[in-house]
Write a protein that holds these residues in place. Structure first.
Motif, PDB file in Angstrom:
ATOM      1  N   ILE A  41       8.095 -71.084  26.161  1.00 30.37           N
ATOM      2  CA  ILE A  41       9.519 -70.677  25.675  1.00 30.37           C
ATOM      3  C   ILE A  41       8.920 -69.540  24.630  1.00 30.37           C
ATOM      4  O   ILE A  41       8.262 -69.931  23.933  1.00 30.37           O
ATOM      5  CB  ILE A  41      10.368 -71.516  25.128  1.00 30.37           C
ATOM      6  CG1 ILE A  41      10.829 -72.728  26.177  1.00 30.37           C
ATOM      7  CG2 ILE A  41      11.511 -71.270  24.189  1.00 30.37           C
ATOM      8  CD1 ILE A  41      11.515 -73.826  25.656  1.00 30.37           C
ATOM      9  N   GLY A  42       9.500 -68.273  24.576  1.00 32.87           N
ATOM     10  CA  GLY A  42       9.122 -67.486  23.446  1.00 32.87           C
ATOM     11  C   GLY A  42      10.441 -67.081  22.315  1.00 32.87           C
ATOM     12  O   GLY A  42      11.585 -67.205  23.120  1.00 32.87           O
ATOM     13  N   LEU A  43      10.116 -67.256  21.278  1.00 37.28           N
ATOM     14  CA  LEU A  43      11.128 -67.253  20.203  1.00 37.28           C
ATOM     15  C   LEU A  43      10.807 -65.694  19.392  1.00 37.28           C
ATOM     16  O   LEU A  43       9.573 -65.264  18.923  1.00 37.28           O
ATOM     17  CB  LEU A  43      11.266 -68.238  19.617  1.00 37.28           C
ATOM     18  CG  LEU A  43      11.413 -69.664  19.924  1.00 37.28           C
ATOM     19  CD1 LEU A  43      11.158 -70.691  19.306  1.00 37.28           C
ATOM     20  CD2 LEU A  43      12.770 -69.624  20.638  1.00 37.28           C
ATOM     21  N   TYR A  44      11.914 -65.164  19.046  1.00 33.74           N
ATOM     22  CA  TYR A  44      11.552 -63.848  18.141  1.00 33.74           C
ATOM     23  C   TYR A  44      12.746 -63.686  17.274  1.00 33.74           C
ATOM     24  O   TYR A  44      13.801 -63.906  17.264  1.00 33.74           O
ATOM     25  CB  TYR A  44      11.703 -62.642  19.281  1.00 33.74           C
ATOM     26  CG  TYR A  44      11.441 -61.273  18.538  1.00 33.74           C
ATOM     27  CD1 TYR A  44      10.546 -60.905  18.002  1.00 33.74           C
ATOM     28  CD2 TYR A  44      12.639 -60.394  18.711  1.00 33.74           C
ATOM     29  CE1 TYR A  44      10.232 -59.601  17.541  1.00 33.74           C
ATOM     30  CE2 TYR A  44      12.618 -59.167  17.911  1.00 33.74           C
ATOM     31  CZ  TYR A  44      11.432 -58.822  17.290  1.00 33.74           C
ATOM     32  OH  TYR A  44      11.272 -57.613  16.933  1.00 33.74           O
ATOM     33  N   ASP A  45      12.115 -63.473  15.888  1.00 34.87           N
ATOM     34  CA  ASP A  45      12.921 -63.255  14.703  1.00 34.87           C
ATOM     35  C   ASP A  45      12.524 -61.897  14.259  1.00 34.87           C
ATOM     36  O   ASP A  45      11.809 -61.641  13.634  1.00 34.87           O
ATOM     37  CB  ASP A  45      12.288 -64.392  13.677  1.00 34.87           C
ATOM     38  CG  ASP A  45      13.196 -64.185  12.209  1.00 34.87           C
ATOM     39  OD1 ASP A  45      14.087 -63.217  12.145  1.00 34.87           O
ATOM     40  OD2 ASP A  45      12.924 -65.192  11.602  1.00 34.87           O
ATOM     41  N   GLU A  46      13.347 -60.988  14.721  1.00 33.56           N
ATOM     42  CA  GLU A  46      13.018 -59.596  14.461  1.00 33.56           C
ATOM     43  C   GLU A  46      13.187 -59.281  12.808  1.00 33.56           C
ATOM     44  O   GLU A  46      12.406 -58.699  12.075  1.00 33.56           O
ATOM     45  CB  GLU A  46      14.389 -58.579  14.977  1.00 33.56           C
ATOM     46  CG  GLU A  46      14.177 -57.155  14.740  1.00 33.56           C
ATOM     47  CD  GLU A  46      15.158 -56.199  15.349  1.00 33.56           C
ATOM     48  OE1 GLU A  46      15.140 -55.170  15.137  1.00 33.56           O
ATOM     49  OE2 GLU A  46      16.101 -56.925  16.351  1.00 33.56           O
ATOM     50  N   GLY A  47      14.320 -60.049  12.113  1.00 29.74           N
ATOM     51  CA  GLY A  47      14.382 -59.663  10.776  1.00 29.74           C
ATOM     52  C   GLY A  47      13.361 -60.111   9.837  1.00 29.74           C
ATOM     53  O   GLY A  47      12.884 -59.275   8.859  1.00 29.74           O
ATOM     54  N   ASN A  48      12.658 -61.024  10.459  1.00 33.51           N
ATOM     55  CA  ASN A  48      11.149 -61.506   9.581  1.00 33.51           C
ATOM     56  C   ASN A  48      10.133 -61.071  10.176  1.00 33.51           C
ATOM     57  O   ASN A  48       8.915 -61.410   9.738  1.00 33.51           O
ATOM     58  CB  ASN A  48      11.416 -63.041   9.337  1.00 33.51           C
ATOM     59  CG  ASN A  48      12.513 -63.338   8.399  1.00 33.51           C
ATOM     60  OD1 ASN A  48      12.583 -62.982   7.048  1.00 33.51           O
ATOM     61  ND2 ASN A  48      13.526 -64.105   8.752  1.00 33.51           N
ATOM     62  N   ARG A  49      10.166 -60.455  11.401  1.00 32.24           N
ATOM     63  CA  ARG A  49       8.940 -60.019  12.116  1.00 32.24           C
ATOM     64  C   ARG A  49       8.121 -61.253  12.376  1.00 32.24           C
ATOM     65  O   ARG A  49       6.816 -61.033  12.307  1.00 32.24           O
ATOM     66  CB  ARG A  49       8.214 -58.732  11.268  1.00 32.24           C
ATOM     67  CG  ARG A  49       8.938 -57.452  10.974  1.00 32.24           C
ATOM     68  CD  ARG A  49       8.458 -56.552  10.057  1.00 32.24           C
ATOM     69  NE  ARG A  49       7.134 -56.291  10.424  1.00 32.24           N
ATOM     70  CZ  ARG A  49       6.605 -55.028  10.920  1.00 32.24           C
ATOM     71  NH1 ARG A  49       7.829 -54.313  11.207  1.00 32.24           N
ATOM     72  NH2 ARG A  49       5.364 -54.888  11.246  1.00 32.24           N
TER      73      ARG A  49
END
Length: 103
Positions: A41-49
């Motif tokens: 499972i890949g997770l991504y938080d754009e705002g916090n890079r």
């Protein structure tokens, strides 16, 4: 079941598509070659890079055996897509309920 939670920093929004392609075309197929691999499972938080990868394993032994080889690959591949590995911690996963869906 066990899960290795890998945390990354430096997840540049401009490189997101390249990272997703690398994960789906290189990382996951490689992981499938290891005994006991049960999912990713890949997770991504754009705002916090930030990004995280959750690697699921059938047993602690399978997770630990794979990690001996994967640690160097992870560093290399992460660097190629501009990520820095912050941690790679192993957890027991006493509850795992997933529906059979591929995103």
């Amino acid at each position: 079941m066990y899960a290795r939670l890998v945390s990354f920093s430096g997840a540049d929004p401009e490189k997101r598509d390249d990272a997703v392609r690398t994960i789906t075309e290189t990382v996951v197929p490689t992981l499938r070659e290891y005994d006991g691999f049960a999912g990713y499972i890949g997770l991504y938080d754009e705002g916090n890079r930030r990004a995280k990868g959750l690697l699921l394993w059938e047993s602690k032994e399978a997770a630990e055996a794979a990690e001996e080889e994967l640690v160097e690959r992870r560093q290399r591949i992460a660097g190629e897509i501009g990520l820095t590995v912050e941690s790679a911690d192993l957890y027991e996963a006493p509850v795992v309920e997933l529906e059979a869906i591929r995103a």
